[in-house]
Design a protein around this motif. Structure first.
Motif, PDB file in Angstrom:
ATOM      1  N   LEU A 293       0.901  -1.079   0.006  1.00  0.00           N
ATOM      2  CA  LEU A 293       0.076   0.116   0.047  1.00  0.00           C
ATOM      3  C   LEU A 293       0.940   1.219   0.143  1.00  0.00           C
ATOM      4  O   LEU A 293       0.685   2.191  -0.665  1.00  0.00           O
ATOM      5  CB  LEU A 293      -0.966   0.147   1.241  1.00  0.00           C
ATOM      6  N   ALA A 294       2.008   1.202   0.772  1.00  0.00           N
ATOM      7  CA  ALA A 294       2.921   2.299   0.840  1.00  0.00           C
ATOM      8  C   ALA A 294       3.406   2.617  -0.438  1.00  0.00           C
ATOM      9  O   ALA A 294       3.865   3.851  -0.763  1.00  0.00           O
ATOM     10  CB  ALA A 294       3.824   2.165   2.098  1.00  0.00           C
ATOM     11  N   ALA A 295       4.090   1.373  -1.144  1.00  0.00           N
ATOM     12  CA  ALA A 295       4.733   1.514  -2.288  1.00  0.00           C
ATOM     13  C   ALA A 295       3.947   2.018  -3.449  1.00  0.00           C
ATOM     14  O   ALA A 295       4.325   2.715  -4.513  1.00  0.00           O
ATOM     15  CB  ALA A 295       5.490   0.210  -2.757  1.00  0.00           C
ATOM     16  N   GLY A 296       2.399   1.935  -3.405  1.00  0.00           N
ATOM     17  CA  GLY A 296       1.617   2.307  -4.380  1.00  0.00           C
ATOM     18  C   GLY A 296       1.765   1.300  -5.566  1.00  0.00           C
ATOM     19  O   GLY A 296       2.814   0.338  -5.942  1.00  0.00           O
ATOM     20  N   SER A 297       0.888   1.315  -6.596  1.00  0.00           N
ATOM     21  CA  SER A 297       0.645   0.525  -7.773  1.00  0.00           C
ATOM     22  C   SER A 297      -0.009   0.866  -8.810  1.00  0.00           C
ATOM     23  O   SER A 297      -0.902   1.938  -8.535  1.00  0.00           O
ATOM     24  CB  SER A 297       0.148  -0.914  -7.283  1.00  0.00           C
TER      25      SER A 297
END
Length: 579
Positions: A293-297
């Protein structure tokens, strides 16, 4: 104590909570996104780490300020109830011309008449715990008719004051406990305290908020309930009950995502420091989801459900299922639980499906749904969980509700929805179609891969039409060739001879453990091409888990067919003959 002043203070804490949330959102949606898109190198990585830490701190501020707001509003709510009770008692006293004294006692005038002289009986004073005038004095004396009325008022006054004092003491202690550690960091231990704070506030606010959550309503009714709340009410529910709102079918995806991201941190704090296997396993899965979630996608992730119930619950969507025209929900099967493997592998399957579907229609979202306790290793061959359908039927009911929620909140006039079941998950998808008489809400197409059967013997019994049921069965996937229950029973009695005898009784060789083989011509589904997969000698169960693999520079007919079906282009799939 003036309830209006408490509510005013609560509003101030609410504004502080909202400012923290807005700042966190700006970091996540603008600063981090822009930084990742334009900067590289050690300096950029350091800046990203600092921004993430700041975002985490703001999330904690948002949570704690929201808890304080709800605590103050709960206190005001309970105080107003006692103030109303006191006001009614005072009004009753005034109507009877009684006087309520500062100590809560009630004086009443002379009334009635004596039995002998006919004179009015003297007045008196009633106080809580005493019963003057109810016990006749020596001689022929009737009680003053005002005595019992005064006593009732005195008791009501005393109860209101006593209850208000208890409420004040209880909430004062709760508010004293709502404090942060010194410093600018928010370690996991602080989130553990926050989890305890949230539980305490939930207990205190039970009469103020909890009873209003429509757990027994339909998904459409829950959607309407949420839309009918004021903004302040929504904020309080999100602050105090992120676990319930985040896992409530019928609540919009953006709201569920916000609630579950907060609840994710509370769950991590709750499980941190525990050393039992279940907690350690689930904590690893939660941390990996948090990292992603923190890294994003792209498509972006939406956390539609998270819980430590049973073997763990997690529902993750790639793409917004409320705005996408095409929405798929994938149900995993045997040995799936909330652990690191699920967070790495099953989430990737949903992500690959979303990316694949968006090649054919950009308005597509794909979900992995772990909303039930799938059967687990190691004793699955001897376990009633797997050889029976109980887990699938329980999961099917929950999946049916989840899809009903998606159908209720999707903003398109006629969205295209696909249910995907893998392994035992296909049995769960099959069970979901048998809830009620109309099948799974909103579902247009069903995809079954690696299936040991779905609980029915014909595709048209799944309530989407025979032409809308698709099956992938790799040649080397032994689960798609699971023995029938008859073979299993006979082999238990007579060993390999019994197994062979059971097979001979199935003359068409198209029965599996949970019914007719979905890949058989008798079942009537549309079979799409799948890679054979490694043989048992080289890959064990690899053939069973390869249906979703979308590797670069590799043609996976199964993954591509699933993507086409999800995007509403099933006419383009590469077909394969039935067994």
């Amino acid at each position: 104590m003036k309830a209006a002043e408490l509510e005013g203070a609560a509003d101030g804490w609410g504004r502080a909570s909202n400012r923290a949330d807005a700042a966190r959102d700006r970091i996540e949606q603008q600063l981090l996104t822009g930084l990742r898109a334009t900067q590289e190198g050690e300096a950029a990585e350091s800046a990203v780490a600092r921004l993430r830490r700041l975002s985490r701190n703001l999330q904690y501020v948002y949570t704690e300020c929201g808890l304080i707001r709800t605590t103050l509003n709960s206190l005001a709510h309970e105080m107003k109830a006692q103030q109303r009770a006191l006001a009614v008692a005072l009004d009753d006293a005034a109507a009877l011309r009684f006087t309520v004294l500062a100590d809560g006692s009630v004086t009443y005038p002379a009334a009635g008449e004596g039995l002998v002289d006919g004179e009015p009986l003297r007045g008196g004073t009633a106080s809580s715990g005493a019963f003057p005038g109810l016990v006749p004095s020596p001689g022929l004396t009737a009680p003053n008719p005002n005595a019992a009325k005064a006593q009732d008022i005195a008791d009501r006054v005393a109860k209101a004051v006593r209850t208000a004092a208890e409420v004040d003491w209880r909430f004062a202690r709760l508010l004293r406990d709502l404090k942060a550690e010194e410093g600018l960091t928010v370690p996991d231990s602080t989130w553990k305290d926050a989890a305890g704070d949230a539980a305490a506030v939930r207990g205190a606010a039970a009469g103020y908020l909890a009873s209003g959550i429509p757990h027994e309503a339909t998904p459409a009714e829950r959607r309407d309930w949420w839309l009918g709340l004021t903004q302040e009410q929504r904020e309080e529910y999100l602050a105090v009950y992120p676990d319930r709102i985040g896992n409530l079918d019928g609540i919009p995806a953006l709201v569920r995502d916000a609630a579950n991201r907060d609840n994710l941190q509370l769950l991590i704090g709750k499980l941190e420091g525990r050393d039992d296997d279940r907690s350690v396993t689930q904590l690893a899965g939660l941390r990996e989801i948090d990292r992603q979630l923190a890294a994003g996608s792209q498509p972006p992730m939406f956390l539609l459900g998270i819980s430590d119930e049973g073997n763990g619950r997690a529902i993750v969507s790639y793409g917004n299922p409320d705005t996408a025209r095409n929405v798929a929900a994938y149900v995993p099967g045997l040995n799936t639980s909330l652990d690191r493997g699920f967070a790495e592998n099953d989430l990737k399957r949903a992500w690959d499906t979303a990316k694949g579907a968006q090649k054919y229609d950009h308005s597509s979202a794909s979900i992995v749904w772990l909303g039930y306790d799938a059967p687990q290793f190691p004793d699955w061959l001897n376990s009633a969980d797997v050889i029976g359908s109980k887990r699938a039927e329980e999961g099917g009911a929950a999946f049916n509700s989840f899809m009903g929620g998606l159908a209720a909140t999707n903003q398109n006039q006629d969205p295209h929805m696909t249910a995907i079941g893998h392994s035992y998950g296909s049995r769960t998808v099959g069970a979901a179609t048998q809830v009620g008489r109309d099948g799974t809400p909103g579902v247009d197409d069903i995809v079954l891969v690696g299936s040991p059967g779905v609980g029915v013997d014909h595709a048209d019994l799944l309530h989407v039409g025979r032409g809308h049921v698709f099956v992938g069965a790799a040649e080397n996937d032994l689960v798609t060739k699971a023995p029938t229950k008859l073979q299993g029973g006979l082999s238990a009695v007579a060993g390999p001879y019994g197994y062979v005898a059971g097979g001979l009784l199935d003359r068409r060789d198209d029965d599996l453990w949970f019914g007719k083989d979905p890949a058989s011509s008798e079942f009537g589904a549309r079979r799409f091409a799948s890679d054979d997969g490694p043989s048992m000698l080289t890959g064990a169960m690899d053939a069973h888990s390869g249906y979703f693999d979308a590797q670069p520079n590799r043609d996976n007919a199964s993954a591509d067919s699933i993507a086409m079906i999800v995007a509403g282009h099933s006419n383009k799939i590469k077909s394969e003959g039935s067994r």
